[in-house]
Motif scaffolding. Structure first.
Motif, PDB file in Angstrom:
ATOM      1  N   LEU A  27       6.131  -2.415  -5.007  1.00  0.00           N
ATOM      2  CA  LEU A  27       6.123  -3.975  -5.220  1.00  0.00           C
ATOM      3  C   LEU A  27       5.415  -4.230  -6.484  1.00  0.00           C
ATOM      4  O   LEU A  27       5.713  -5.269  -6.900  1.00  0.00           O
ATOM      5  CB  LEU A  27       5.598  -4.262  -3.741  1.00  0.00           C
ATOM      6  N   HIS A  28       4.449  -3.716  -6.536  1.00  0.00           N
ATOM      7  CA  HIS A  28       3.529  -4.154  -7.642  1.00  0.00           C
ATOM      8  C   HIS A  28       3.396  -3.749  -9.004  1.00  0.00           C
ATOM      9  O   HIS A  28       3.110  -4.023  -9.843  1.00  0.00           O
ATOM     10  CB  HIS A  28       1.944  -4.334  -7.041  1.00  0.00           C
ATOM     11  N   PHE A  55       5.163   2.307  -0.733  1.00  0.00           N
ATOM     12  CA  PHE A  55       5.708   0.934  -0.605  1.00  0.00           C
ATOM     13  C   PHE A  55       5.028  -0.081  -1.395  1.00  0.00           C
ATOM     14  O   PHE A  55       5.681  -1.053  -2.085  1.00  0.00           O
ATOM     15  CB  PHE A  55       5.132   0.472   0.923  1.00  0.00           C
ATOM     16  N   ALA A  56       3.751  -0.010  -1.510  1.00  0.00           N
ATOM     17  CA  ALA A  56       2.932  -1.370  -2.414  1.00  0.00           C
ATOM     18  C   ALA A  56       3.011  -0.922  -3.784  1.00  0.00           C
ATOM     19  O   ALA A  56       3.355  -1.751  -4.618  1.00  0.00           O
ATOM     20  CB  ALA A  56       1.514  -1.167  -1.893  1.00  0.00           C
ATOM     21  N   ARG A 111      -1.953   5.094   1.809  1.00  0.00           N
ATOM     22  CA  ARG A 111      -1.064   3.812   1.715  1.00  0.00           C
ATOM     23  C   ARG A 111      -2.005   2.816   0.910  1.00  0.00           C
ATOM     24  O   ARG A 111      -1.567   2.120   0.038  1.00  0.00           O
ATOM     25  CB  ARG A 111      -0.391   3.288   2.828  1.00  0.00           C
ATOM     26  N   ALA A 112      -2.905   2.832   1.315  1.00  0.00           N
ATOM     27  CA  ALA A 112      -3.970   1.668   0.881  1.00  0.00           C
ATOM     28  C   ALA A 112      -4.575   1.985  -0.482  1.00  0.00           C
ATOM     29  O   ALA A 112      -4.691   1.158  -1.230  1.00  0.00           O
ATOM     30  CB  ALA A 112      -5.309   1.401   1.965  1.00  0.00           C
ATOM     31  N   ILE A 160      -2.555   1.670  -4.422  1.00  0.00           N
ATOM     32  CA  ILE A 160      -2.383   0.615  -5.454  1.00  0.00           C
ATOM     33  C   ILE A 160      -3.697   0.409  -6.219  1.00  0.00           C
ATOM     34  O   ILE A 160      -3.831  -0.497  -6.817  1.00  0.00           O
ATOM     35  CB  ILE A 160      -2.137  -0.862  -4.880  1.00  0.00           C
ATOM     36  N   VAL A 189      -2.800 -12.263  -3.207  1.00  0.00           N
ATOM     37  CA  VAL A 189      -2.015 -11.097  -3.433  1.00  0.00           C
ATOM     38  C   VAL A 189      -2.798 -10.300  -4.502  1.00  0.00           C
ATOM     39  O   VAL A 189      -2.638  -8.984  -4.102  1.00  0.00           O
ATOM     40  CB  VAL A 189      -0.631 -11.422  -3.923  1.00  0.00           C
ATOM     41  N   ARG A 209      -5.706  -8.892  -2.709  1.00  0.00           N
ATOM     42  CA  ARG A 209      -5.482  -7.770  -1.784  1.00  0.00           C
ATOM     43  C   ARG A 209      -5.143  -6.261  -2.339  1.00  0.00           C
ATOM     44  O   ARG A 209      -5.081  -5.379  -1.786  1.00  0.00           O
ATOM     45  CB  ARG A 209      -4.418  -8.429  -0.643  1.00  0.00           C
ATOM     46  N   ARG A 210      -4.827  -6.568  -3.450  1.00  0.00           N
ATOM     47  CA  ARG A 210      -4.407  -5.303  -4.268  1.00  0.00           C
ATOM     48  C   ARG A 210      -5.552  -4.454  -4.583  1.00  0.00           C
ATOM     49  O   ARG A 210      -5.875  -3.201  -4.948  1.00  0.00           O
ATOM     50  CB  ARG A 210      -3.686  -5.470  -5.490  1.00  0.00           C
ATOM     51  N   ARG A 253      10.794  -6.928   3.658  1.00  0.00           N
ATOM     52  CA  ARG A 253      10.489  -5.576   3.364  1.00  0.00           C
ATOM     53  C   ARG A 253       9.880  -4.593   4.495  1.00  0.00           C
ATOM     54  O   ARG A 253      10.100  -3.620   4.496  1.00  0.00           O
ATOM     55  CB  ARG A 253       9.790  -5.280   2.197  1.00  0.00           C
ATOM     56  N   PHE A 261       0.438  -7.633   4.772  1.00  0.00           N
ATOM     57  CA  PHE A 261      -0.431  -8.428   4.088  1.00  0.00           C
ATOM     58  C   PHE A 261      -1.550  -7.872   3.263  1.00  0.00           C
ATOM     59  O   PHE A 261      -2.142  -8.125   2.258  1.00  0.00           O
ATOM     60  CB  PHE A 261      -0.902  -9.490   4.986  1.00  0.00           C
ATOM     61  N   GLY A 262      -2.047  -6.880   3.996  1.00  0.00           N
ATOM     62  CA  GLY A 262      -3.304  -6.009   3.594  1.00  0.00           C
ATOM     63  C   GLY A 262      -2.955  -5.411   2.237  1.00  0.00           C
ATOM     64  O   GLY A 262      -3.641  -4.934   1.460  1.00  0.00           O
ATOM     65  N   LEU A 263      -1.760  -5.051   1.799  1.00  0.00           N
ATOM     66  CA  LEU A 263      -1.393  -4.471   0.629  1.00  0.00           C
ATOM     67  C   LEU A 263      -0.897  -5.382  -0.184  1.00  0.00           C
ATOM     68  O   LEU A 263      -0.097  -4.850  -1.213  1.00  0.00           O
ATOM     69  CB  LEU A 263      -0.124  -3.482   0.985  1.00  0.00           C
ATOM     70  N   GLY A 264      -1.051  -6.635   0.077  1.00  0.00           N
ATOM     71  CA  GLY A 264      -0.848  -7.544  -1.068  1.00  0.00           C
ATOM     72  C   GLY A 264       0.559  -8.277  -1.212  1.00  0.00           C
ATOM     73  O   GLY A 264       0.984  -8.462  -2.103  1.00  0.00           O
ATOM     74  N   CYS A 265       1.466  -8.140   0.060  1.00  0.00           N
ATOM     75  CA  CYS A 265       2.736  -8.550   0.060  1.00  0.00           C
ATOM     76  C   CYS A 265       2.539 -10.274   0.287  1.00  0.00           C
ATOM     77  O   CYS A 265       1.721 -10.613   1.331  1.00  0.00           O
ATOM     78  CB  CYS A 265       3.359  -8.027   1.408  1.00  0.00           C
ATOM     79  N   GLU A 314       7.972 -11.392   1.165  1.00  0.00           N
ATOM     80  CA  GLU A 314       7.914  -9.657   1.056  1.00  0.00           C
ATOM     81  C   GLU A 314       7.638  -9.264   2.239  1.00  0.00           C
ATOM     82  O   GLU A 314       8.530  -8.166   2.607  1.00  0.00           O
ATOM     83  CB  GLU A 314       7.028  -9.305   0.003  1.00  0.00           C
TER      84      GLU A 314
END
Lengths: 273, 291
Positions: free
Chosen positions: A133-134, A129-130, A182-183, A186, A103, A106-107, B190, B178-182, B186
């Motif tokens: 979450l983070h 979105f991300a 989006r990428a 984060i 996790v 991927r951040r 989500r 997944f690529g965004l770290g979920c 999640e």
């Protein structure tokens, strides 16, 4: 290597890839092998990916370039048959070790896919979105971050008046830039792009290529592409793959104008592939 | 040849229309009767069509039956919706192929249980268990045991329709998350569930209509006393349960009591028809937002 000190970093992300002390190599791949079931997709591959450069992976279909890309952020974890051996280190931290926090990884490593894949949410929510979450951000900070990411991805002017509209309403090229926004929202330091323009028209492709070239001031970018012109237009380094092996890698100009290997020469001249 | 196909298609419409016409004309006898006022029917809290000796004493207020249906259906939905959706998420996103291969047929077996068997299960197993657990706090026939059985009945439907909807969400969306770290959880809650929302909501509404219309389980397990209450431990005759009782009873064809079953049937029809319409609207609305 371009100095990133002058580039404004993403707000609220804290840690920034400081270019002063960091080594020039961002990703160090050594003796890497990968399989799908019993099929070996990559054979004993070693490659250094340089920081703040665009590295293009080229080669015919099935040569292992996407497989390698998908191991850098452990995306292949979700493929049950995928396995690998060897070493893949980002900033000297082993990515392939079972104890890696995927996790967190991927951040740190953003990914943009072949086909634009915005979530079925609004434009704003896609970018937010991300971070939601983070990162724990207040409303205003989140707004600022969304605007920053959309500006950075060169799509802000086109969407600023309809942030709450569904992302599916955008054109393919806009959707892909939204996915880039989006990428980067984060704050990754590495961006992986798997044929990011293959589903787009020529005008959108040019816009994305320009964007990729600009983004390298702040990010290390690895791009898989089938398009020779694209590789030569917007990459600094090129790695040529063939049948699961790295045939040749180096500065893009060198690979395209004076390749060391005959197969590379044949491929970049369009004799096969 | 095409004419035969078209006739088959139109036959469905003709049958539906025929049922509607029959419901309306038969219930006309009821609503038009001098002993029945539409206002009392819609607002009354007493229903004594079966109990009263003479037609003069009979009270025709729909709320006791509505409350019975409401109690049973709510309990059924409280059981079927969460567990159905959670099972669907598990099956579609997390289960290994081996687990899937065992669990899916098991659920289909539930769908194949005759409702009369589930009704007896409610009377002979669920109800005594509830009484034992609460030291006799429940009536022998009660809304809760019927509701639980109807919930079990609706579970496979909620589960398999929701799973279809989740399954249809493209893989690229999961990879994006997944690529965004979920984490996988999640990603499921989500991204995948919101993307499948229109399908999930229509699964819910179908299950709801199914529960409202369910007859055999409630006729066996919910009791025969129509009381206007929200107490889930009490007896509760539902609309469908009343229709069964009335057909079985000694009331002759042509009496107002007999026609009252059509009054109830029309109410039931309006409710389920309304649910279907709402379902269509919801689907369309979400389809616009989530292209």
């Amino acid at each position: 290597m371009p100095q990133s000190a002058s580039v404004t970093n993403a707000p609220f992300h804290g840690e920034s890839p400081s270019s002063e002390s960091a080594p020039e190599v961002c990703v160090k791949i050594a003796n890497f092998n990968a399989w799908y079931d019993s099929f070996q997709a990559i054979h004993d591959l070693s490659l250094d990916i340089l920081r703040n450069q665009v590295t293009a992976f080229i080669g015919p279909s099935g040569c292992g370039k996407s497989t390698l890309l998908r191991w850098v952020n452990r995306m292949n974890d979700i493929v049950p048959t995928a396995q690998c051996t060897g070493s893949l280190r980002i900033n000297d931290v082993e990515v392939l070790s079972p104890s890696t926090d995927v996790v967190h990884l991927r951040r740190q490593v953003g990914m943009v896919f072949q086909k634009p894949n915005p979530f079925p949410k609004s434009i704003y929510e896609n970018v937010a979105f991300a971070p939601r979450l983070h990162l724990k951000l207040r409303r205003g900070e989140l707004d600022e971050l969304v605007e920053w990411a959309l500006r950075k991805a060169a799509v802000w002017d086109e969407v600023k008046d309809r942030l709450n509209a569904p992302a599916f309403g955008l054109s393919g090229g806009q959707q892909q830039r939204l996915c880039i926004a989006r990428a980067i929202a984060i704050g990754p330091e590495l961006l992986l792009m798997d044929e990011p323009c293959s589903a787009l028209d020529p005008a959108s492709t040019l816009a994305i290529e320009d964007l990729i070239y600009e983004l390298r001031e702040q990010y290390t970018i690895v791009m898989v592409t089938h398009n020779m012109q694209q590789a030569s237009r917007c990459s600094d380094q090129t790695a040529f793959f063939f049948e699961g092996r790295l045939i040749e890698s180096g500065a893009t100009d060198d690979v395209f104008t004076k390749p060391q290997q005959k197969r590379t020469d044949d491929y970049v001249r369009g004799r096969f592939g | 040849m095409i004419a035969v196909l078209a006739m088959c298609a139109f036959a469905t419409i003709a049958i539906t229309l025929g049922i509607v016409v029959m419901l309306v004309t038969e219930s006309w006898h009821f609503f038009n009767s001098q002993y029945v006022s539409v206002r009392d029917f819609l607002t009354g809290t007493q229903w004594t069509a079966l109990q009263s000796k003479s037609i003069e004493d009979a009270k025709f207020g729909i709320w006791p039956l509505l409350s019975g249906t409401f109690r049973v259906t709510s309990i059924a939905m409280l059981i079927a919706l969460p567990s159905g959706l959670i099972t669907a998420i598990y099956l579609s996103e997390f289960a290994s192929p081996k687990v899937r291969a065992t669990l899916k047929p098991a659920l289909e077996v539930i769908a194949g249980i005759p409702t009369v068997v589930l009704g007896y299960f409610a009377v002979l197993v669920i109800s005594p268990s509830l009484q034992w657990l609460t030291n006799g706090g429940f009536d022998a026939f009660n809304a809760t045991s019927a509701g639980i059985a109807v919930g079990i009945l609706c579970l496979p439907m909620v589960c398999s329709l929701s799973e279809d909807a989740l399954h249809a969400v493209p893989r690229s969306l999961r990879e994006g998350a997944f690529g965004l770290g979920c984490t996988p959880l999640e990603t499921a809650t989500r991204v995948v569930v919101p993307a499948a929302l229109s399908g999930i909501v229509s699964a819910f509404l179908l299950a709801f209509s199914r529960a409202i219309g369910e007859t055999m389980v409630v006729a066996l397990a919910a009791g025969t006393q129509a009381t206007y209450t929200m107490d889930p431990r009490a007896q509760s005759q539902t609309m469908t349960g009343f229709i069964v009782e009335m057909i079985k009873s000694e009331n002759e064809y042509g009496t107002v009591q007999y026609y009252s079953l059509y009054g109830v049937a029309v109410t039931l029809f309006v409710i389920t028809f309304g649910m279907t319409l709402v379902g269509q609207l919801v689907r369309r609305r979400y389809r616009e937002t989530y292209a």
